[in-house]
Scaffold this motif. Sequence first.
Motif, PDB file in Angstrom:
ATOM      1  N   VAL A  80       0.840  -1.195   0.000  1.00  0.00           N
ATOM      2  CA  VAL A  80       0.000   0.000   0.000  1.00  0.00           C
ATOM      3  C   VAL A  80       0.883   1.256   0.000  1.00  0.00           C
ATOM      4  N   SER A  81       1.991   1.201   0.713  1.00  0.00           N
ATOM      5  CA  SER A  81       2.934   2.333   0.707  1.00  0.00           C
ATOM      6  C   SER A  81       3.484   2.562  -0.691  1.00  0.00           C
ATOM      7  N   TRP A  82       3.816   1.476  -1.379  1.00  0.00           N
ATOM      8  CA  TRP A  82       4.349   1.579  -2.744  1.00  0.00           C
ATOM      9  C   TRP A  82       3.315   2.228  -3.662  1.00  0.00           C
ATOM     10  N   LEU A  83       2.067   1.792  -3.558  1.00  0.00           N
ATOM     11  CA  LEU A  83       1.005   2.395  -4.357  1.00  0.00           C
ATOM     12  C   LEU A  83       0.844   3.867  -3.992  1.00  0.00           C
ATOM     13  N   GLY A  84       0.946   4.204  -2.707  1.00  0.00           N
ATOM     14  CA  GLY A  84       0.848   5.595  -2.266  1.00  0.00           C
ATOM     15  C   GLY A  84       1.971   6.456  -2.819  1.00  0.00           C
ATOM     16  N   VAL A  85       3.168   5.912  -2.847  1.00  0.00           N
ATOM     17  CA  VAL A  85       4.309   6.649  -3.407  1.00  0.00           C
ATOM     18  C   VAL A  85       4.074   6.903  -4.900  1.00  0.00           C
ATOM     19  N   VAL A 141      11.999   7.057  -1.699  1.00  0.00           N
ATOM     20  CA  VAL A 141      11.232   6.010  -1.023  1.00  0.00           C
ATOM     21  C   VAL A 141      10.779   4.912  -1.988  1.00  0.00           C
ATOM     22  N   PHE A 142      10.658   5.249  -3.260  1.00  0.00           N
ATOM     23  CA  PHE A 142      10.123   4.309  -4.250  1.00  0.00           C
ATOM     24  C   PHE A 142      10.868   2.972  -4.269  1.00  0.00           C
ATOM     25  N   PRO A 143      12.200   2.951  -4.386  1.00  0.00           N
ATOM     26  CA  PRO A 143      12.892   1.655  -4.444  1.00  0.00           C
ATOM     27  C   PRO A 143      12.740   0.837  -3.150  1.00  0.00           C
ATOM     28  N   VAL A 144      12.722   1.527  -2.022  1.00  0.00           N
ATOM     29  CA  VAL A 144      12.597   0.823  -0.739  1.00  0.00           C
ATOM     30  C   VAL A 144      11.250   0.120  -0.662  1.00  0.00           C
ATOM     31  N   THR A 145      10.184   0.822  -1.022  1.00  0.00           N
ATOM     32  CA  THR A 145       8.862   0.208  -0.964  1.00  0.00           C
ATOM     33  C   THR A 145       8.705  -0.876  -2.031  1.00  0.00           C
ATOM     34  N   ALA A 146       9.305  -0.663  -3.191  1.00  0.00           N
ATOM     35  CA  ALA A 146       9.211  -1.650  -4.264  1.00  0.00           C
ATOM     36  C   ALA A 146       9.898  -2.955  -3.877  1.00  0.00           C
ATOM     37  N   VAL A 147      11.123  -2.853  -3.418  1.00  0.00           N
ATOM     38  CA  VAL A 147      11.876  -4.061  -3.046  1.00  0.00           C
ATOM     39  C   VAL A 147      11.246  -4.739  -1.830  1.00  0.00           C
ATOM     40  N   SER A 185       4.874  -6.568 -10.478  1.00  0.00           N
ATOM     41  CA  SER A 185       5.835  -5.925  -9.574  1.00  0.00           C
ATOM     42  C   SER A 185       7.201  -5.787 -10.227  1.00  0.00           C
ATOM     43  N   ILE A 186       7.656  -6.854 -10.846  1.00  0.00           N
ATOM     44  CA  ILE A 186       8.953  -6.819 -11.510  1.00  0.00           C
ATOM     45  C   ILE A 186       8.941  -5.828 -12.670  1.00  0.00           C
ATOM     46  N   ALA A 187       7.837  -5.773 -13.408  1.00  0.00           N
ATOM     47  CA  ALA A 187       7.737  -4.839 -14.534  1.00  0.00           C
ATOM     48  C   ALA A 187       7.787  -3.391 -14.060  1.00  0.00           C
ATOM     49  N   VAL A 188       7.117  -3.080 -12.956  1.00  0.00           N
ATOM     50  CA  VAL A 188       7.158  -1.706 -12.431  1.00  0.00           C
ATOM     51  C   VAL A 188       8.584  -1.358 -12.007  1.00  0.00           C
ATOM     52  N   ILE A 189       9.240  -2.294 -11.344  1.00  0.00           N
ATOM     53  CA  ILE A 189      10.613  -2.044 -10.894  1.00  0.00           C
ATOM     54  C   ILE A 189      11.547  -1.844 -12.088  1.00  0.00           C
ATOM     55  N   ILE A 190      11.460  -2.726 -13.071  1.00  0.00           N
ATOM     56  CA  ILE A 190      12.363  -2.636 -14.228  1.00  0.00           C
ATOM     57  C   ILE A 190      12.129  -1.350 -15.013  1.00  0.00           C
ATOM     58  N   THR A 191      10.875  -1.003 -15.255  1.00  0.00           N
ATOM     59  CA  THR A 191      10.620   0.221 -16.014  1.00  0.00           C
ATOM     60  C   THR A 191      11.027   1.457 -15.224  1.00  0.00           C
ATOM     61  N   SER A 192      10.886   1.385 -13.905  1.00  0.00           N
ATOM     62  CA  SER A 192      11.339   2.513 -13.073  1.00  0.00           C
ATOM     63  C   SER A 192      12.845   2.699 -13.181  1.00  0.00           C
ATOM     64  N   VAL A 193      13.557   1.592 -13.176  1.00  0.00           N
ATOM     65  CA  VAL A 193      15.017   1.642 -13.215  1.00  0.00           C
ATOM     66  C   VAL A 193      15.528   1.984 -14.617  1.00  0.00           C
ATOM     67  N   GLN A 194      14.885   1.443 -15.640  1.00  0.00           N
ATOM     68  CA  GLN A 194      15.379   1.623 -17.003  1.00  0.00           C
ATOM     69  C   GLN A 194      14.891   2.906 -17.673  1.00  0.00           C
ATOM     70  N   ILE A 195      13.641   3.267 -17.459  1.00  0.00           N
ATOM     71  CA  ILE A 195      13.059   4.396 -18.184  1.00  0.00           C
ATOM     72  C   ILE A 195      13.044   5.672 -17.347  1.00  0.00           C
ATOM     73  N   GLY A 196      12.680   5.537 -16.070  1.00  0.00           N
ATOM     74  CA  GLY A 196      12.555   6.705 -15.194  1.00  0.00           C
ATOM     75  C   GLY A 196      13.766   7.615 -15.181  1.00  0.00           C
ATOM     76  N   PRO A 197      14.974   7.081 -14.940  1.00  0.00           N
ATOM     77  CA  PRO A 197      16.158   7.958 -14.909  1.00  0.00           C
ATOM     78  C   PRO A 197      16.445   8.649 -16.244  1.00  0.00           C
ATOM     79  N   ARG A 198      16.131   7.992 -17.336  1.00  0.00           N
ATOM     80  CA  ARG A 198      16.358   8.617 -18.654  1.00  0.00           C
ATOM     81  C   ARG A 198      15.450   9.822 -18.848  1.00  0.00           C
ATOM     82  N   ILE A 199      14.198   9.672 -18.452  1.00  0.00           N
ATOM     83  CA  ILE A 199      13.263  10.795 -18.561  1.00  0.00           C
ATOM     84  C   ILE A 199      13.689  11.913 -17.624  1.00  0.00           C
ATOM     85  N   THR A 200      14.049  11.546 -16.397  1.00  0.00           N
ATOM     86  CA  THR A 200      14.475  12.540 -15.409  1.00  0.00           C
ATOM     87  C   THR A 200      15.704  13.302 -15.898  1.00  0.00           C
TER      88      THR A 200
END
Length: 174
Positions: free
Chosen positions: A27-32, A65-71, A101-116
């Motif tokens: 629920v924390s992960w969804l909230g983040v 907080v995102f990676p902590v809640t995801a993992v 869950s794995i897809a959210v983590i992978i896309t966060s790691v692979q795509i998120g930083p590039r956009i940022t």
Amino acid sequence: MPTTTRTRRVSPGLYKLLLTTHVAVSVSWLGVAASKLAIGLMIEAADTQERADALFLAMDAINIVFPVTAVSTLISGVVLSLCTKYGLLRYYWVATKLLLSIAVIITSVQIGPRITALMQNGVQEAPLRALLALTITHVLMLIAATVLSTYKPWSRTWLGRRQAAKLVREKVAA
């Protein structure tokens, strides 16, 4: 519902602790993710570049907080599934939650930083829209995982059917 060794492999107290932990972190992960979406929409509507930059810094702070809640969600989900009758790959709904869950983590790691990185020199419209699309997708995927946990649809996987048939054969033989 009576507890048997076939439905749970841990004590009821430990099961409740594992379940509570998993629900809390998921629920924390969804909230983040939802918070990131809200801030992203506020950035989109910002009337000044300074306000947009400040909101972008707030989103960046939430990203800590995102990676902590995801993992934590992934680990607690795997441990919980291994301690129940559902197993990790016995039911399609559990396997689907794992894949989401794995897809959210992978896309966060692979795509998120590039956009940022594209947005580092001031918030720009195209990367912001891509970040919003990614965040909306993450929120929807995490909501889908929550729905799967509640409704537990679909039948057993081939592995689950095979294990169930083995149990039946062992019962008949005994």
